[in-house]
Design an enzyme around this catalytic site. Sequence first.
Site, PDB file in Angstrom:
ATOM      1  N   GLU A   4     -60.633 -28.114  -8.315  1.00  0.00           N
ATOM      2  CA  GLU A   4     -60.331 -29.534  -8.540  1.00  0.00           C
ATOM      3  C   GLU A   4     -60.107 -29.871 -10.008  1.00  0.00           C
ATOM      4  O   GLU A   4     -59.410 -30.836 -10.327  1.00  0.00           O
ATOM      5  CB  GLU A   4     -61.432 -30.421  -7.962  1.00  0.00           C
ATOM      6  CG  GLU A   4     -61.455 -30.471  -6.437  1.00  0.00           C
ATOM      7  CD  GLU A   4     -62.279 -29.357  -5.819  1.00  0.00           C
ATOM      8  OE1 GLU A   4     -62.675 -28.419  -6.555  1.00  0.00           O
ATOM      9  OE2 GLU A   4     -62.527 -29.406  -4.599  1.00  0.00           O
ATOM     10  N   PHE A  11     -75.024 -34.894   3.088  1.00  0.00           N
ATOM     11  CA  PHE A  11     -74.313 -33.674   2.720  1.00  0.00           C
ATOM     12  C   PHE A  11     -73.080 -34.041   1.877  1.00  0.00           C
ATOM     13  O   PHE A  11     -72.300 -34.902   2.247  1.00  0.00           O
ATOM     14  CB  PHE A  11     -73.879 -32.927   3.987  1.00  0.00           C
ATOM     15  CG  PHE A  11     -73.098 -31.678   3.684  1.00  0.00           C
ATOM     16  CD1 PHE A  11     -73.674 -30.628   2.973  1.00  0.00           C
ATOM     17  CD2 PHE A  11     -71.780 -31.567   4.084  1.00  0.00           C
ATOM     18  CE1 PHE A  11     -72.948 -29.478   2.681  1.00  0.00           C
ATOM     19  CE2 PHE A  11     -71.042 -30.417   3.800  1.00  0.00           C
ATOM     20  CZ  PHE A  11     -71.630 -29.371   3.088  1.00  0.00           C
ATOM     21  N   GLN A  12     -72.948 -33.382   0.749  1.00  0.00           N
ATOM     22  CA  GLN A  12     -71.833 -33.598  -0.184  1.00  0.00           C
ATOM     23  C   GLN A  12     -71.739 -35.034  -0.683  1.00  0.00           C
ATOM     24  O   GLN A  12     -70.650 -35.561  -0.914  1.00  0.00           O
ATOM     25  CB  GLN A  12     -70.508 -33.146   0.428  1.00  0.00           C
ATOM     26  CG  GLN A  12     -70.533 -31.642   0.706  1.00  0.00           C
ATOM     27  CD  GLN A  12     -69.176 -31.048   0.955  1.00  0.00           C
ATOM     28  OE1 GLN A  12     -68.301 -31.693   1.528  1.00  0.00           O
ATOM     29  NE2 GLN A  12     -68.987 -29.811   0.515  1.00  0.00           N
ATOM     30  N   LYS A  50     -65.543 -41.958   4.053  1.00  0.00           N
ATOM     31  CA  LYS A  50     -64.781 -41.381   5.156  1.00  0.00           C
ATOM     32  C   LYS A  50     -64.546 -42.385   6.288  1.00  0.00           C
ATOM     33  O   LYS A  50     -63.447 -42.477   6.831  1.00  0.00           O
ATOM     34  CB  LYS A  50     -65.525 -40.158   5.694  1.00  0.00           C
ATOM     35  CG  LYS A  50     -64.734 -39.394   6.737  1.00  0.00           C
ATOM     36  CD  LYS A  50     -65.382 -38.060   7.085  1.00  0.00           C
ATOM     37  CE  LYS A  50     -64.473 -37.281   8.033  1.00  0.00           C
ATOM     38  NZ  LYS A  50     -65.014 -35.959   8.364  1.00  0.00           N
ATOM     39  N   MET A  76     -61.731 -19.503 -32.431  1.00  0.00           N
ATOM     40  CA  MET A  76     -62.152 -20.667 -33.208  1.00  0.00           C
ATOM     41  C   MET A  76     -63.665 -20.645 -33.436  1.00  0.00           C
ATOM     42  O   MET A  76     -64.145 -21.032 -34.503  1.00  0.00           O
ATOM     43  CB  MET A  76     -61.725 -21.949 -32.493  1.00  0.00           C
ATOM     44  CG  MET A  76     -61.919 -23.201 -33.313  1.00  0.00           C
ATOM     45  SD  MET A  76     -61.074 -23.112 -34.908  1.00  0.00           S
ATOM     46  CE  MET A  76     -59.526 -23.903 -34.516  1.00  0.00           C
TER      47      MET A  76
HETATM   48  C1  LIG Z   1     -64.746 -25.901 -21.750  1.00  0.00           C
HETATM   49  C2  LIG Z   1     -65.028 -25.569 -23.161  1.00  0.00           C
HETATM   50  N1  LIG Z   1     -66.083 -24.782 -23.481  1.00  0.00           N
HETATM   51  C3  LIG Z   1     -66.319 -24.467 -24.773  1.00  0.00           C
HETATM   52  C4  LIG Z   1     -65.506 -24.911 -25.763  1.00  0.00           C
HETATM   53  C5  LIG Z   1     -65.803 -24.565 -27.216  1.00  0.00           C
HETATM   54  N2  LIG Z   1     -64.713 -23.773 -27.782  1.00  0.00           N
HETATM   55  C6  LIG Z   1     -63.757 -24.301 -28.546  1.00  0.00           C
HETATM   56  S1  LIG Z   1     -62.601 -23.194 -29.020  1.00  0.00           S
HETATM   57  C7  LIG Z   1     -63.388 -21.938 -28.213  1.00  0.00           C
HETATM   58  C8  LIG Z   1     -62.848 -20.549 -28.218  1.00  0.00           C
HETATM   59  C9  LIG Z   1     -61.537 -20.438 -27.559  1.00  0.00           C
HETATM   60  O1  LIG Z   1     -61.197 -19.085 -27.512  1.00  0.00           O
HETATM   61  P1  LIG Z   1     -59.751 -18.624 -27.061  1.00  0.00           P
HETATM   62  O2  LIG Z   1     -59.330 -19.343 -25.857  1.00  0.00           O
HETATM   63  O3  LIG Z   1     -59.726 -17.134 -26.973  1.00  0.00           O
HETATM   64  O4  LIG Z   1     -58.829 -19.123 -28.231  1.00  0.00           O
HETATM   65  P2  LIG Z   1     -58.723 -18.683 -29.763  1.00  0.00           P
HETATM   66  O5  LIG Z   1     -59.592 -19.609 -30.547  1.00  0.00           O
HETATM   67  O6  LIG Z   1     -59.188 -17.251 -29.858  1.00  0.00           O
HETATM   68  O7  LIG Z   1     -57.302 -18.846 -30.094  1.00  0.00           O
HETATM   69  C10 LIG Z   1     -64.552 -22.420 -27.590  1.00  0.00           C
HETATM   70  C11 LIG Z   1     -65.484 -21.584 -26.826  1.00  0.00           C
HETATM   71  C12 LIG Z   1     -64.430 -25.739 -25.387  1.00  0.00           C
HETATM   72  N3  LIG Z   1     -63.595 -26.262 -26.282  1.00  0.00           N
HETATM   73  N4  LIG Z   1     -64.192 -26.016 -24.095  1.00  0.00           N
END
Ligand SMILES: Cc1ncc(C[n+]2csc(CCOP(=O)(O)OP(=O)(O)O)c2C)c(N)n1
Lengths: 565, 163
Positions: free
Chosen positions: A50, A112-113, A162, A478
Amino acid sequence: MQISGAEIVIRCLQEEGVEYIFGYPGGAVLFIYDELFKQSKLKHVLVRHEQGAVHAADGYARACQKVGVALVTSGPGVTNAVTGIATAYMDSIPVVIISGQVPTPAIGLDAFQEVDTVGITRPCVKHNFLVKDVKDIATTIKKAFYLAATGRPGPVLVDIPKDITQHLAEFSYPQEVSMRSYTPVTRGHSGQIKKAIQLIMDAKRPMIYSGGGVILGEAAGELTELVRNLGFPCTNTLMGLGGYPATDPQFVGMLGMHGTYEANMAMQNCDVLLAIGARFDDRVIGNPKHFYSEDRRIVHIDIDPSSISKRVKVDVPIVGNVREVLQELIKQLAATREKPEEAALAAWWSQIEEWRSRDCLKYDRASAIIKPQFVVEKLYEVTNGDAFVTSDVGQHQMWAAQFYKFDLPRRWINSGGLGTMGFGLPAAMGVQLAHPGADVVCITGEASIQMCIQELSTCKQYHLPVKIVNLNNRYMGMVRQWQEFFHGNRYAESYMDALPDFVKLAEAYGHVGMKIEQPSDVEGALREAFSRKDDLVFLDFITDQSENVFPMVPGGKGLSEMILV
Amino acid sequence: MRHILSLLMENESGALSRVSGLFSARGYNIESLTVAPTEDPTLSRMTIVTSGSDDVIEQITKQLNKLIEIVKVVDLNDGEYIERELMLVKVRASGKEREEMKRMADIFRGRVIDVTDKAYTIELTGTGTKLNAFLEAIESDAILETVRTGASGIGRGERILKV
Ligand SMILES: Cc1ncc(C[n+]2csc(CCOP(=O)(O)OP(=O)(O)O)c2C)c(N)n1
């Protein structure tokens, strides 16, 4: 004739001109699905989670300016959708989410749900409704679309128990809505516009800064005209890219945490700032105390009064629809005989050019390992700058924003406000459906792509030939960058171990996969991928693990306190 | 500074939680909040007592206005206004305390509305400060229970909040 609540839902969506519903069935929405089955006007896209449904509806809305629609079941259907809803909320995207709820008599009994959907989503929707009577379905859905699309747009959720979908009622779709408690302003106050003009005329170091409001408000044309007429420098936020053509010399690049040196310096040092459909977000201006400058005057145009003077005090607030305000501003500027002082503007431009010559986005183009920036530059070339680009969140997102030059609005689609990893692929599905013949690319990272990877299956089912550009640095790049800069190189849990073979993974889903390891192969691979018009191609680029995004304004610092390469 | 905000809102079940949710989500202070339907059954009137700098109060007002079910918001502090709160206080009243309590209630223009051998329940209206003053004026051990409604406010004279 009386029809069921479920049929009313479908009829309402048809009346709204909805083309696609992104959804996932379940007990509470079975009657609605039954009615979907009986008709052929609305096309349903079955996602695999979803979260993907809402992201896809969101991507669709961003790409084509229509309201996106998602349909989910009660309980886990809703909780899975929450990330998508919050993503749309933070970026003010018009989406209507229809959610099933347990039957009215069961509400409150831990059925439920059952979850308190209205309660859970309240802080991340523009508005939400629980429909308690079949007779209210049509007006509620009408209101939902109206609220989602007008004023400052945003997601609106309609929760339908529902039993209400089973009950019968006459159907008539209201032609109009009027709500005494909701009357968004459109035209800007003319006295305020006059004041803005005076400031513009007196400017010696002017700057125009625009955000997502220009994209959402369909005001890119007006912005471009205004900037060109005035000859001022212009910067866009991450959400505002494409609002002003990035290839134009008056464009100084994106600003903010990973903005260009010239944009951030001009922003910091300007004496008159025209902020248009932007909100002085912390990732954009950094620390407001450092941003503050006594002799800077600020004009702020925004449709949302609460965005004005929230983080930064402004001198001339103009509340209104960005497009209408800009039209008025352009008209009044044309009518004045005054002009901003030319010599001052020329001096300001030469200062900006000096900043620009710092070449803050430079990187090692001769590298023997693939540089992620190089991939984005080549992608830009190969697609003639004409693709729709979605992204996930991380370094790749910033490189996409820095190196793909967006000349048109609605081409750059990313989760700016919430920063949701997993957004890119499902959003790209929505974009591809909105623009069937267009090149749609998802620039992602090996961590982000795994958050909604299951949507590869949806892409197969609906023949969505999205191109996935995976900048695979084997790190949550990052996160790794912050750990390198601010946590003594302690790379806690940011290494992506046990990665799947993305080529095989793509193939397992019935798509084409390519792994690219040499810089010399980058362009060829991209060309081949885009020549496969009907295929989803997963391009796994093995990139430099240690590359960082520059410039960088560390958290809590001011815009001119950038770490440069 | 302390501000009293008066709101007219659609008399719908979710509206109250939207307002209280807004205050907690954005970390705004809330001293009291009262709400009840008006003479127009489709509308509720809410009084919120809050505090914050001018900038914060401006944001609160804007954020409230943004809520879809809110029809109107006024900051009563922008002009002249009257503020009243109702308090019921149960006090120990036996022996010679009875006289004393009755006298204190009279001084504060309170009314004794329930009497037992050992206690009085006193009804008192006024500004919050006045109610506090009463509680300070009587002996603290004598207070058995208090319940307060929170402030309601209304503009003076021609200042009218209506749709
Ligand atoms: C759902 C979610 N969880 C955690 C984060 C924190 N976060 C920001 S950037 C990142 C790393 C992303 O890694 P990747 O997709 O490999 O991209 P890169 O930075 O290596 O280009 C994380 C864990 C986030 N933005 N979103």
